[in-house]
Design a protein around this motif. Structure first.
Motif, PDB file in Angstrom:
ATOM      1  N   ASN A   4      39.522  49.992  12.085  1.00  0.00           N
ATOM      2  CA  ASN A   4      39.586  50.541  10.735  1.00  0.00           C
ATOM      3  C   ASN A   4      38.387  49.968   9.986  1.00  0.00           C
ATOM      4  O   ASN A   4      38.361  48.777   9.675  1.00  0.00           O
ATOM      5  CB  ASN A   4      40.892  50.133  10.047  1.00  0.00           C
ATOM      6  N   ARG A 109      38.605  54.813  12.581  1.00  0.00           N
ATOM      7  CA  ARG A 109      39.108  55.313  11.298  1.00  0.00           C
ATOM      8  C   ARG A 109      38.228  54.728  10.201  1.00  0.00           C
ATOM      9  O   ARG A 109      37.993  53.512  10.150  1.00  0.00           O
ATOM     10  CB  ARG A 109      40.564  54.902  11.096  1.00  0.00           C
ATOM     11  N   VAL A 162      47.243  50.073   6.700  1.00  0.00           N
ATOM     12  CA  VAL A 162      46.643  49.239   7.749  1.00  0.00           C
ATOM     13  C   VAL A 162      46.900  47.764   7.428  1.00  0.00           C
ATOM     14  O   VAL A 162      47.249  47.418   6.301  1.00  0.00           O
ATOM     15  CB  VAL A 162      45.122  49.500   7.865  1.00  0.00           C
ATOM     16  N   CYS A 167      41.092  45.523   9.969  1.00  0.00           N
ATOM     17  CA  CYS A 167      40.006  46.102   9.178  1.00  0.00           C
ATOM     18  C   CYS A 167      38.698  45.356   9.372  1.00  0.00           C
ATOM     19  O   CYS A 167      38.678  44.128   9.503  1.00  0.00           O
ATOM     20  CB  CYS A 167      40.352  46.077   7.686  1.00  0.00           C
TER      21      CYS A 167
END
Length: 205
Positions: A4, A109, A162, A167
């Motif tokens: 992410n 993503r 998330v 991330c």
């Protein structure tokens, strides 16, 4: 492995260099980038103070213009000229667009987290295909929170669905990188798209 990846905007996807910006917009006040850096420090107050309130959507453009003019002594019309010129400064950085497209094709993503006043956020949405590049995003002016405060990172995770640990954050300001890391995010201090690509590849190795 899919990541992410969360992008900052100013200085990462869009040009944002206040010293050269002010030299272009205010040539009668700013002769070069060195002078521009000093004027930018006073104008934008390190994105705190009145400009920080504008970033957070707590005041509007006329109010931030009036406050800057009042504290600096610069003429109101000249301050308004700078505030109005910001959207034209936010030009796409093509190498970052290429990186975004590459990352999307690889199955990652993509999201954004940007300190951006509402008028400028609207300009970017109307001018560029943000919805094609990103699944979702947070503009500070809409959520009344801004980086590097922990609250906006936590809000972004909730909105994106998330976890912090999943991330990777790309931002050009060290304080924002440090804040993200303190909350468990992976983070890359952005200098250019080529270096970001190299560091992302290292994470995936």
């Amino acid at each position: 492995m899919s990541l992410n990846i969360v992008f900052d905007f100013g200085g990462v996807l869009f040009r944002w260099h206040p010293p050269s910006f002010l030299a272009r917009v205010w040539p009668h006040r700013v002769a070069n980038e060195t002078e521009g850096a000093a004027v930018a420090a006073e104008f934008f107050t390190a994105y705190g103070g009145d400009w920080g309130a504008f970033d957070q959507g707590l005041i509007d453009a006329p109010t931030v213009t009036a406050r800057i003019a009042a504290r600096s002594g610069w003429p109101l019309a000249e301050v308004a000229q700078v505030v109005a010129a910001v959207p034209d400064e936010l030009q796409l950085l093509p190498d970052t667009v290429a990186l975004i497209q590459q990352l999307k094709q690889a199955g990652h993503r993509l999201f954004f987290l940007s300190n951006m006043p509402e008028p400028y956020a609207e300009h970017l949405e109307q001018s560029f295909p943000l919805h094609e590049w990103f699944e979702d995003g947070v503009f500070s002016g809409r959520v009344k929170q801004s980086k590097p405060r922990a609250e906006v990172f936590e809000l972004a995770c909730r909105q994106f669905g998330v976890t912090p640990q999943s991330c990777v954050f790309l931002d050009d300001h060290p304080a924002n990188i440090e804040a993200a890391k303190a909350l468990g995010w992976q983070a890359i201090l952005f200098s250019d798209a080529a270096e970001a690509r190299r560091q992302l590849a290292s994470l995936l190795a």
